[in-house]
Design a protein around this motif. Structure first.
Motif, PDB file in Angstrom:
ATOM      1  N   ILE A 116       0.839  -1.211   0.000  1.00 19.48           N
ATOM      2  CA  ILE A 116       0.000   0.000   0.000  1.00 19.48           C
ATOM      3  C   ILE A 116       0.869   1.254   0.000  1.00 19.48           C
ATOM      4  CG2 ILE A 116      -1.619   1.368   1.400  1.00 19.48           C
ATOM      5  CD1 ILE A 116      -3.050  -1.119   2.162  1.00 19.48           C
ATOM      6  N   SER A 117       2.029   1.161   0.568  1.00 16.51           N
ATOM      7  CA  SER A 117       2.915   2.335   0.627  1.00 16.51           C
ATOM      8  C   SER A 117       3.205   2.898  -0.766  1.00 16.51           C
ATOM      9  CB  SER A 117       4.225   1.975   1.338  1.00 16.51           C
ATOM     10  OG  SER A 117       4.884   0.911   0.668  1.00 16.51           O
ATOM     11  N   ASP A 118       3.127   2.043  -1.809  1.00 16.53           N
ATOM     12  CA  ASP A 118       3.354   2.533  -3.180  1.00 16.53           C
ATOM     13  C   ASP A 118       2.276   3.518  -3.611  1.00 16.53           C
ATOM     14  OD1 ASP A 118       5.513   0.902  -3.231  1.00 16.53           O
ATOM     15  OD2 ASP A 118       4.903  -0.291  -4.977  1.00 16.53           O
ATOM     16  N   PHE A 119       1.113   3.433  -2.964  1.00 18.36           N
ATOM     17  CA  PHE A 119       0.022   4.362  -3.271  1.00 18.36           C
ATOM     18  C   PHE A 119       0.194   5.690  -2.522  1.00 18.36           C
ATOM     19  CE2 PHE A 119      -3.757   1.629  -4.839  1.00 18.36           C
ATOM     20  CZ  PHE A 119      -3.649   2.172  -6.110  1.00 18.36           C
ATOM     21  N   CYS A 120       0.976   5.661  -1.455  1.00 18.75           N
ATOM     22  CA  CYS A 120       1.080   6.832  -0.582  1.00 18.75           C
ATOM     23  C   CYS A 120       2.071   7.851  -1.150  1.00 18.75           C
ATOM     24  CB  CYS A 120       1.495   6.411   0.830  1.00 18.75           C
ATOM     25  SG  CYS A 120       0.348   5.261   1.609  1.00 18.75           S
ATOM     26  N   THR A 121       1.727   8.437  -2.260  1.00 17.41           N
ATOM     27  CA  THR A 121       2.598   9.426  -2.907  1.00 17.41           C
ATOM     28  C   THR A 121       1.830  10.718  -3.131  1.00 17.41           C
ATOM     29  OG1 THR A 121       1.960   8.793  -5.155  1.00 17.41           O
ATOM     30  CG2 THR A 121       3.737   7.528  -4.116  1.00 17.41           C
ATOM     31  N   SER A 122       2.539  11.740  -3.466  1.00 15.49           N
ATOM     32  CA  SER A 122       1.912  13.043  -3.725  1.00 15.49           C
ATOM     33  C   SER A 122       1.048  12.996  -4.989  1.00 15.49           C
ATOM     34  CB  SER A 122       2.970  14.132  -3.855  1.00 15.49           C
ATOM     35  OG  SER A 122       3.894  13.809  -4.882  1.00 15.49           O
ATOM     36  N   ASP A 123       1.358  12.052  -5.900  1.00 16.25           N
ATOM     37  CA  ASP A 123       0.581  11.954  -7.137  1.00 16.25           C
ATOM     38  C   ASP A 123      -0.823  11.407  -6.905  1.00 16.25           C
ATOM     39  OD1 ASP A 123       2.729  12.870  -8.600  1.00 16.25           O
ATOM     40  OD2 ASP A 123       3.499  10.851  -9.017  1.00 16.25           O
ATOM     41  N   LEU A 124      -1.016  10.659  -5.805  1.00 10.24           N
ATOM     42  CA  LEU A 124      -2.308  10.024  -5.570  1.00 10.24           C
ATOM     43  C   LEU A 124      -3.430  11.049  -5.462  1.00 10.24           C
ATOM     44  CD1 LEU A 124      -3.982   7.478  -5.026  1.00 10.24           C
ATOM     45  CD2 LEU A 124      -3.441   7.735  -2.591  1.00 10.24           C
ATOM     46  N   PHE A 155      -1.651   7.922   3.734  1.00 16.44           N
ATOM     47  CA  PHE A 155      -2.129   6.572   4.002  1.00 16.44           C
ATOM     48  C   PHE A 155      -3.652   6.534   4.141  1.00 16.44           C
ATOM     49  CE2 PHE A 155      -3.507   3.270   6.951  1.00 16.44           C
ATOM     50  CZ  PHE A 155      -3.071   2.146   6.274  1.00 16.44           C
ATOM     51  N   ASP A 156      -4.249   7.562   4.719  1.00 17.69           N
ATOM     52  CA  ASP A 156      -5.707   7.591   4.876  1.00 17.69           C
ATOM     53  C   ASP A 156      -6.399   7.580   3.519  1.00 17.69           C
ATOM     54  OD1 ASP A 156      -5.434   7.637   7.610  1.00 17.69           O
ATOM     55  OD2 ASP A 156      -5.552   9.825   7.751  1.00 17.69           O
ATOM     56  N   LEU A 157      -5.835   8.358   2.587  1.00 15.70           N
ATOM     57  CA  LEU A 157      -6.371   8.359   1.223  1.00 15.70           C
ATOM     58  C   LEU A 157      -6.199   6.987   0.578  1.00 15.70           C
ATOM     59  CD1 LEU A 157      -5.157  11.748  -0.321  1.00 15.70           C
ATOM     60  CD2 LEU A 157      -7.523  11.041   0.024  1.00 15.70           C
ATOM     61  N   ALA A 158      -4.996   6.422   0.724  1.00 18.79           N
ATOM     62  CA  ALA A 158      -4.699   5.140   0.093  1.00 18.79           C
ATOM     63  C   ALA A 158      -5.578   4.028   0.657  1.00 18.79           C
ATOM     64  CB  ALA A 158      -3.218   4.799   0.284  1.00 18.79           C
ATOM     65  N   ALA A 159      -5.765   4.028   1.985  1.00 23.91           N
ATOM     66  CA  ALA A 159      -6.564   2.978   2.619  1.00 23.91           C
ATOM     67  C   ALA A 159      -8.017   3.034   2.148  1.00 23.91           C
ATOM     68  CB  ALA A 159      -6.494   3.107   4.137  1.00 23.91           C
ATOM     69  N   CYS A 160      -8.554   4.240   2.021  1.00 21.00           N
ATOM     70  CA  CYS A 160      -9.933   4.404   1.560  1.00 21.00           C
ATOM     71  C   CYS A 160     -10.058   3.958   0.098  1.00 21.00           C
ATOM     72  CB  CYS A 160     -10.371   5.850   1.715  1.00 21.00           C
ATOM     73  SG  CYS A 160     -12.160   6.094   1.607  1.00 21.00           S
ATOM     74  N   LEU A 161      -9.049   4.269  -0.705  1.00 21.10           N
ATOM     75  CA  LEU A 161      -9.037   3.843  -2.102  1.00 21.10           C
ATOM     76  C   LEU A 161      -8.961   2.319  -2.194  1.00 21.10           C
ATOM     77  CD1 LEU A 161      -8.779   4.278  -5.161  1.00 21.10           C
ATOM     78  CD2 LEU A 161      -6.328   4.669  -4.804  1.00 21.10           C
TER      79      LEU A 161
END
Length: 556
Positions: free
Chosen positions: A453-461, A495-501
């Motif tokens: 999931i950490s791969d999703f935790c970027t500024s681009d997300l 991470f909150d954004l990524a987890a919800c996604l």
């Protein structure tokens, strides 16, 4: 090789002096249609019995809500029960005058001021189901038989004072047991409209003539209108219907079980503003109807639609777990799916002059992947449901036109078409439940097959998510959109954004989630339950489902 004969779906050829009879695929070679309602030719001859069928038919079982994803075979089961039972009726939603209900000025007004119509909708469903039950049980076909049936029930309870209220309700409808469903619903709705109009007619006129009238009402005024309206929204009708249920539950006509079947609730049968409350009211109605031991009501419902109903109608004290006793989740395993495919292949290519059965292996003799069997490769690219497997095999047969078997080359061609087809189907299936679902799935494009999931935790997300959400009034109620909106104006943990996604992508079936190294990847189609996001952390691994790899440009 000389031609031996023609099957309407494929050409069968035979080598001179041989009994091998290799098959030559043509443009009509298909093992059925993906939709059960369009699969008449294969559905019943190739039907595969599952544990769900026996439990649904068992009136001692509380299982009445058939839950499964699109293409899992719900409609096939409903049609099988309808075909096999002596007494069964499939309620056609387009015959229920629901357009009248949805277009009613009174109903729209009550919805706009926040009046719960749950009791009224429960009364409507109970009335419809009970009238259909009486029609089925007593073979009511005209007004004369309708009146005769009532007289029979009345005589049976002639000395039972407790049944007077239920009998009074039936007396009111004694000549209408045979009348079409839409007339019954229209009459009940018109009765409510008359009562509400007598008290609130002026307010309804203002609602019709002034755009945004309901939004302009003060909280005090709206509360006053709600109190007045609630007096008329079917509490009396529900009480009467409870007495009717008691009466019919004790009436002994020594009949076999009658089945009332309801399907296709996911279609556009009524305005969305009342669709979800009506489905919840239907589910709530099923419990009390179980008191009639020779009636079983079976409702087919998509898993995602139930999730949407719960999200849209959740109120204080509501617990979705209370539905579990009534739910049967339709699941398939490898053996059942293999049986299904073999039956359909054999039916398609049956040989008139040979007792030899034609199986999946006869047309998929090669290894189509570096490891595993062709069937395992198909299942890996499916959500373990009949529609996916039938679809994939059909695409393979289409790509292999003119050949005698499906080669690796044709399998690869079919996979590209299948993957694009499944992506489009996933978007169509979930777009009414998950806001901006197409954009959310597209965040997986070009990624590795699996990643933390950490791969999703970027500024681009954040930029990707901002572009994913359509301009819609529904955005204000969407949890993920609220996070996105907050992130544009203040600090929000990536991470909150990524987890919800991840939660959304798991729900639609696009990904599996692996909580730790000792566990396998878990997909929604396996549990048919939403992902518990509290278990997620930045090291949790995500795997994009194999069926989407080609369409999303994911290369192993």
């Amino acid at each position: 090789m000389k031609e031996f004969g023609h099957c309407p779906h494929g050409t069968i050829a035979i080598k001179a002096g041989s009994l091998a009879n290799p098959i030559v695929f043509n443009s009509g070679s298909r093992i059925g249609n993906v939709a059960a309602e369009a699969d008449e030719e294969f559905l019943f001859d190739c039907f595969v019995d599952t544990a769900a069928l026996a439990e649904l038919k068992d009136n001692n079982s509380p299982k009445m809500l058939l839950l499964g994803s699109t293409g899992a075979g719900k409609t096939a089961l409903i049609r099988k029960i309808q075909r096999d039972a002596d007494s069964a009726n499939l309620i056609q939603l387009d015959e229920m005058a629901l357009d009248y209900l949805g277009n009613s000025d009174v109903i729209q007004f009550l919805v706009s001021i926040g009046v719960s119509l749950d009791m009224f909708f429960q009364a409507l469903w109970k009335h419809v189901i009970l009238i259909e039950f009486i029609r089925l049980k007593f073979r009511v076909e005209d007004e004369q038989k309708s009146r005769f049936v009532f007289s029979q029930i009345t005589r049976y309870f002639s000395s039972d004072k407790r049944k007077e209220r239920g009998l009074a309700y039936l007396k009111n409808w004694e000549s209408k047991f045979w009348v079409t469903m839409d007339e019954n619903i229209r009459e009940i709705t018109q009765n409510l409209e008359r009562e509400i109009n007598l008290e609130l007619g002026g307010e309804i006129q203002k609602f019709n003539s002034r755009a945004g009238y309901a939004r302009s009402l003060s909280a005090e005024k709206k509360s006053q209108l709600q109190r007045v309206a609630r007096k008329f929204v079917a509490p009396q009708l529900l009480t009467d219907l409870a007495k009717v249920i008691d009466t019919l539950a004790e009436y002994d006509a020594k009949q076999k079980v009658s089945y009332i079947l309801i399907d296709q609730l996911d279609e556009n049968w009524i305005d969305e503003s009342i669709k979800y409350p009506m489905i919840r009211a239907l589910i709530e109605s099923l419990k009390s109807l179980r008191r009639i031991t020779d009636l079983k009501t079976i409702v087919s419902l998509r898993s995602d639609l139930l999730e949407k109903v719960i999200m849209e109608t959740r109120d204080s004290g509501f617990q979705s777990e209370k539905y579990e006793d009534y739910i049967i989740r339709l699941k398939w395993n490898t053996a059942l799916l293999k049986t299904l495919v073999n039956k359909r292949v054999n039916y398609l290519f049956r040989r008139k002059y040979s007792t030899q059965n034609i199986t999946f292996e006869d047309i998929f003799p090669e290894k189509v992947m570096n490891t595993g069997t062709p069937f395992a490769a198909i299942l890996e690219r499916s959500l373990m449901r009949p529609r996916d497997v039938i679809n994939f095999v059909n695409f393979c047969l289409e790509a292999s036109e003119g050949s005698t078997s499906v080669s690796r080359k044709y399998f690869t061609q079919a996979e590209r078409v299948y993957s694009a087809n499944r992506l489009n189907a996933m978007i169509e299936e979930w777009q009414g439940v998950v806001l901006g679902v197409e954009g959310l799935i597209n965040t997986l494009k070009g990624r590795k097959p699996s990643f933390p999931i950490s791969d999703f935790c970027t500024s681009d997300l954040l930029d990707e998510l901002v572009n994913s959400f359509p301009n819609s009034e529904k955005r204000s109620k969407d949890k993920l959109w609220k996070l996105v909106e907050d992130a544009t104006s203040r600090s929000v943990e990536p991470f909150d954004l990524a987890a919800c996604l991840i939660e959304r992508l798991h729900l639609v079936g696009a990904i599996g989630v692996k909580y730790d190294a000792s566990l396998p990847y878990q997909y929604f189609f396996q549990t048919q339950k939403a992902l518990p996001t509290t278990y997620l952390d930045s090291s949790t691994k995500v795997r994009v489902h194999s069926m989407l790899h080609s369409a999303l440009g994911i290369v192993s």
